[in-house]
Design an enzyme around this catalytic site. Structure first.
Site, PDB file in Angstrom:
ATOM      1  N   SER A 160       0.884  -1.112   0.193  1.00  0.00           N
ATOM      2  CA  SER A 160      -0.040  -0.010   0.002  1.00  0.00           C
ATOM      3  C   SER A 160       0.931   1.394  -0.185  1.00  0.00           C
ATOM      4  O   SER A 160       2.071   1.058   0.539  1.00  0.00           O
ATOM      5  CB  SER A 160      -0.884   0.161   1.279  1.00  0.00           C
ATOM      6  OG  SER A 160      -1.722   1.198   1.238  1.00  0.00           O
ATOM      7  N   SER A 161       0.358   2.374  -0.669  1.00  0.00           N
ATOM      8  CA  SER A 161       1.127   3.558  -0.562  1.00  0.00           C
ATOM      9  C   SER A 161       1.195   4.037   0.778  1.00  0.00           C
ATOM     10  O   SER A 161       2.146   4.895   1.130  1.00  0.00           O
ATOM     11  CB  SER A 161       0.441   4.572  -1.439  1.00  0.00           C
ATOM     12  OG  SER A 161      -0.766   4.971  -1.015  1.00  0.00           O
ATOM     13  N   CYS A 162       0.413   3.925   1.871  1.00  0.00           N
ATOM     14  CA  CYS A 162       0.485   4.330   2.996  1.00  0.00           C
ATOM     15  C   CYS A 162       1.625   3.699   4.029  1.00  0.00           C
ATOM     16  O   CYS A 162       1.663   3.808   5.268  1.00  0.00           O
ATOM     17  CB  CYS A 162      -0.939   4.243   3.813  1.00  0.00           C
ATOM     18  SG  CYS A 162      -1.502   2.689   4.136  1.00  0.00           S
ATOM     19  N   LYS A 168       2.734  -4.826   6.293  1.00  0.00           N
ATOM     20  CA  LYS A 168       2.824  -4.912   4.872  1.00  0.00           C
ATOM     21  C   LYS A 168       4.510  -4.968   4.523  1.00  0.00           C
ATOM     22  O   LYS A 168       4.611  -5.345   3.435  1.00  0.00           O
ATOM     23  CB  LYS A 168       2.165  -3.462   4.320  1.00  0.00           C
ATOM     24  CG  LYS A 168       0.551  -3.634   4.337  1.00  0.00           C
ATOM     25  CD  LYS A 168       0.052  -4.415   3.321  1.00  0.00           C
ATOM     26  CE  LYS A 168      -1.392  -4.556   3.325  1.00  0.00           C
ATOM     27  NZ  LYS A 168      -1.794  -5.591   2.398  1.00  0.00           N
ATOM     28  N   TYR A 173      -0.167  -1.718  11.056  1.00  0.00           N
ATOM     29  CA  TYR A 173      -0.608  -2.097   9.356  1.00  0.00           C
ATOM     30  C   TYR A 173       0.604  -2.091   8.480  1.00  0.00           C
ATOM     31  O   TYR A 173       0.907  -3.196   7.764  1.00  0.00           O
ATOM     32  CB  TYR A 173      -1.727  -1.176   8.832  1.00  0.00           C
ATOM     33  CG  TYR A 173      -2.258  -1.463   7.609  1.00  0.00           C
ATOM     34  CD1 TYR A 173      -2.968  -2.523   7.338  1.00  0.00           C
ATOM     35  CD2 TYR A 173      -1.840  -0.419   6.734  1.00  0.00           C
ATOM     36  CE1 TYR A 173      -3.410  -2.569   6.023  1.00  0.00           C
ATOM     37  CE2 TYR A 173      -2.207  -0.740   5.259  1.00  0.00           C
ATOM     38  CZ  TYR A 173      -3.160  -1.846   4.941  1.00  0.00           C
ATOM     39  OH  TYR A 173      -3.548  -1.870   3.912  1.00  0.00           O
ATOM     40  N   HIS A 198     -12.585   4.422   3.754  1.00  0.00           N
ATOM     41  CA  HIS A 198     -11.389   5.272   3.254  1.00  0.00           C
ATOM     42  C   HIS A 198     -12.095   6.658   2.793  1.00  0.00           C
ATOM     43  O   HIS A 198     -13.591   6.789   2.967  1.00  0.00           O
ATOM     44  CB  HIS A 198     -10.641   4.863   2.273  1.00  0.00           C
ATOM     45  CG  HIS A 198      -9.955   3.695   2.748  1.00  0.00           C
ATOM     46  ND1 HIS A 198     -10.131   2.428   2.246  1.00  0.00           N
ATOM     47  CD2 HIS A 198      -8.675   3.795   3.367  1.00  0.00           C
ATOM     48  CE1 HIS A 198      -9.183   1.406   2.712  1.00  0.00           C
ATOM     49  NE2 HIS A 198      -8.319   2.119   3.509  1.00  0.00           N
TER      50      HIS A 198
HETATM   51  N1  LIG Z   1      -8.586   0.269  -0.714  1.00  0.00           N
HETATM   52  C1  LIG Z   1      -7.539   0.904  -0.787  1.00  0.00           C
HETATM   53  O1  LIG Z   1      -7.646   2.068  -1.148  1.00  0.00           O
HETATM   54  C2  LIG Z   1      -6.264   0.070  -0.823  1.00  0.00           C
HETATM   55  C3  LIG Z   1      -5.109   0.876  -1.177  1.00  0.00           C
HETATM   56  C4  LIG Z   1      -3.807   0.471  -1.093  1.00  0.00           C
HETATM   57  C5  LIG Z   1      -3.698  -0.641  -0.787  1.00  0.00           C
HETATM   58  N2  LIG Z   1      -4.757  -1.753  -0.732  1.00  0.00           N
HETATM   59  C6  LIG Z   1      -4.508  -3.051  -0.389  1.00  0.00           C
HETATM   60  O2  LIG Z   1      -5.333  -4.077  -1.139  1.00  0.00           O
HETATM   61  C7  LIG Z   1      -5.792  -5.199  -0.827  1.00  0.00           C
HETATM   62  C8  LIG Z   1      -7.233  -5.040  -0.720  1.00  0.00           C
HETATM   63  O3  LIG Z   1      -7.792  -4.049  -0.021  1.00  0.00           O
HETATM   64  P1  LIG Z   1      -9.407  -3.852  -0.439  1.00  0.00           P
HETATM   65  O4  LIG Z   1      -9.661  -2.363  -0.276  1.00  0.00           O
HETATM   66  O5  LIG Z   1     -10.058  -4.647  -1.362  1.00  0.00           O
HETATM   67  O6  LIG Z   1     -10.103  -4.469   1.149  1.00  0.00           O
HETATM   68  P2  LIG Z   1     -11.406  -4.999   1.209  1.00  0.00           P
HETATM   69  O7  LIG Z   1     -12.305  -4.381   0.339  1.00  0.00           O
HETATM   70  O8  LIG Z   1     -11.696  -5.039   2.620  1.00  0.00           O
HETATM   71  O9  LIG Z   1     -11.330  -6.561   0.837  1.00  0.00           O
HETATM   72  C9  LIG Z   1     -10.270  -7.372   1.675  1.00  0.00           C
HETATM   73  C10 LIG Z   1     -10.854  -8.601   1.140  1.00  0.00           C
HETATM   74  O10 LIG Z   1      -9.862  -9.607   2.092  1.00  0.00           O
HETATM   75  C11 LIG Z   1     -10.865 -10.426   2.555  1.00  0.00           C
HETATM   76  N3  LIG Z   1     -10.313 -11.095   4.070  1.00  0.00           N
HETATM   77  C12 LIG Z   1      -9.872 -10.344   4.960  1.00  0.00           C
HETATM   78  N4  LIG Z   1      -9.431 -11.100   6.096  1.00  0.00           N
HETATM   79  C13 LIG Z   1      -9.623 -12.336   5.429  1.00  0.00           C
HETATM   80  C14 LIG Z   1      -9.172 -13.244   6.338  1.00  0.00           C
HETATM   81  N5  LIG Z   1      -8.790 -13.685   7.475  1.00  0.00           N
HETATM   82  N6  LIG Z   1      -9.269 -14.650   5.550  1.00  0.00           N
HETATM   83  C15 LIG Z   1      -9.845 -14.711   4.143  1.00  0.00           C
HETATM   84  N7  LIG Z   1     -10.337 -13.642   3.773  1.00  0.00           N
HETATM   85  C16 LIG Z   1     -10.094 -12.446   4.382  1.00  0.00           C
HETATM   86  C17 LIG Z   1     -12.161  -9.839   2.765  1.00  0.00           C
HETATM   87  O11 LIG Z   1     -13.365 -10.871   3.055  1.00  0.00           O
HETATM   88  P3  LIG Z   1     -14.313 -10.167   4.039  1.00  0.00           P
HETATM   89  O12 LIG Z   1     -14.575  -8.971   3.610  1.00  0.00           O
HETATM   90  O13 LIG Z   1     -15.417 -11.312   3.908  1.00  0.00           O
HETATM   91  O14 LIG Z   1     -13.508 -10.257   5.442  1.00  0.00           O
HETATM   92  C18 LIG Z   1     -12.084  -9.050   1.443  1.00  0.00           C
HETATM   93  O15 LIG Z   1     -12.429 -10.251   0.477  1.00  0.00           O
HETATM   94  C19 LIG Z   1      -5.070  -4.996   0.888  1.00  0.00           C
HETATM   95  O16 LIG Z   1      -4.078  -5.615   0.826  1.00  0.00           O
HETATM   96  C20 LIG Z   1      -5.034  -3.398   0.836  1.00  0.00           C
HETATM   97  O17 LIG Z   1      -3.795  -3.303   1.754  1.00  0.00           O
HETATM   98  C21 LIG Z   1      -5.976  -1.044  -0.512  1.00  0.00           C
END
Ligand SMILES: NC(=O)c1ccc[n+]([C@@H]2O[C@H](COP(=O)([O-])OP(=O)(O)OC[C@H]3O[C@@H](n4cnc5c(N)ncnc54)[C@H](OP(=O)(O)O)[C@@H]3O)[C@@H](O)[C@H]2O)c1
Length: 324
Positions: free
Chosen positions: A112-114, A145, A141, A184
């Site tokens: 992540s960028s953060c 990462k 967090y 967010h």
């Molecule tokens: N969103 C952003 O702005 C952003 C920015 C930078 C990086 N990222 C990175 O991108 C990745 C995905 O982020 P996202 O925004 O898509 O998050 P999200 O919408 O919350 O999705 C996370 C996914 O992981 C699953 N998950 C969480 N804990 C789990 C566990 N213990 N076992 C199995 N599945 C699990 C969730 O399922 P449930 O919902 O059913 O728990 C969901 O499918 C992360 O690594 C995050 O750090 C996101």
């Protein structure tokens, strides 16, 4: 595909119900990958090594995209740092190790960028990682990462495992998390401003001066970048994935205001903290691989508001079962 030669590799998208994971699954299918698999959290808890072991033994994916993580905004990160460091270290450790041991040929880990140092120069270049102190509100967090990135590098060096890390900027899109405790900036603004419009509020309040600059990328553009990385990049250096341009929070709030149709003025409370003045990724390495974003912020936010209204707040709970 770099390092992956079978015609229709089995691609396991961990976290396929989430914002990033659902977009990645769609992008892979659009691109012609016929064997894209996922398993909902309710049936596979990635924090539990025995469950991960069994899933990899049964599924034997050729490619693993690790988009599962415990993710949240500033409130969730400050209130639950232990959950953020434990769950994310467990998920990463279990999945990266199982992917290697059960014969996957490639893994992409989402950082992540953060996780860049709080005061790193802008725009953020990949080599600035670990060059200074972290933002304290999400350091648990971020440390998890950073450990994931190191683990990918270590598995590449010691075992020759093609594990790649990417560093996405702030993502948004129709399958976002609109829960006010967890969300967010963009989904939080959309939900609060839509509520203000429904109530007929005279004005809308935003914390901070509105002057900090931030970068946002639509999840579908991000997912196309993941396909580009999958097919064209095998290296130890993590790769930034961002829109390449930023805007102020005040400008963003006006875009959301137009999309939501809120008519009152937006008032900024400069007594509340602003956070880092600017956060923009330097993206020449991913652009050199041939990727560029296609979805403008006005269009992407309008679509996200439409999707949010279609299913309302219940979307956050519904998407888990809808995509499983
Ligand atoms: N969103 C952003 O702005 C952003 C920015 C930078 C990086 N990222 C990175 O991108 C990745 C995905 O982020 P996202 O925004 O898509 O998050 P999200 O919408 O919350 O999705 C996370 C996914 O992981 C699953 N998950 C969480 N804990 C789990 C566990 N213990 N076992 C199995 N599945 C699990 C969730 O399922 P449930 O919902 O059913 O728990 C969901 O499918 C992360 O690594 C995050 O750090 C996101």
């Amino acid at each position: 595909m770099s390092g992956v030669t079978s015609i229709s590799p089995r691609v396991y998208v961990a976290g396929h119900t989430g914002l990033a994971g659902s977009a990645i699954s769609r992008a892979l299918k659009r691109r012609g990958y016929a064997n894209v698999v996922g398993e909902p959290h309710a049936r596979l808890d990635l924090t539990l090594p025995q469950q991960v072991e069994r899933y990899f033994d049964e599924t034997r994916p050729d490619v693993v995209i690790l988009a599962a993580a415990l993710v949240g905004g500033i409130i969730a990160n400050s209130e639950r740092p232990a959950d953020f460091i434990r769950n994310n270290l467990q998920i990463q450790t279990n999945v990266i190790d199982a992917a290697y041991r059960f014969g996957a040929r490639k893994l992409i880990f989402l950082g992540s960028s953060c996780i860049y140092p709080k005061l790193a120069p802008q725009p953020l270049r990949e080599e600035y990682l670990l060059s200074g102190p972290l933002e304290p509100t999400n350091d648990a967090y971020a440390i998890a990462k950073l450990a994931g990135i190191k683990m990918c590098q270590a598995y590449r060096r010691q075992y020759g495992f093609d594990a790649v890390s990417v560093l996405p900027t702030n993502l948004y899109g129709p399958n976002d998390n609109f829960d006010p405790r967890a969300s967010h900036v963009i989904p939080g603004l959309i939900r609060r401003m839509d509520d203000a419009r429904t109530r007929g509020d005279a004005s809308f309040g935003v914390w901070g001066s509105g002057r900090p600059r931030r970068e946002f990328l639509h999840a579908d553009d991000f997912a196309d970048a993941i396909v580009t990385v999958l097919e064209n990049y095998s290296g130890e250096e993590p790769i930034n994935i961002g829109a390449g341009e930023d805007l102020t929070i005040a400008e963003l709030a006006q875009i959301v205001r137009r999309a939501v149709g809120f008519e009152g003025p937006i008032e900024f409370d400069a007594s509340k903290p602003d956070g880092t003045p600017r956060k923009l990724l330097e993206t020449s390495p991913i652009r050199a691989l041939g990727w560029a974003p296609k979805i403008g912020l006005e269009q992407g936010i309008a679509e996200t508001v439409g999707a949010f209204r279609e299913s309302g707040f219940a979307r956050f709970d519904q998407r888990r079962s809808a995509n499983s």
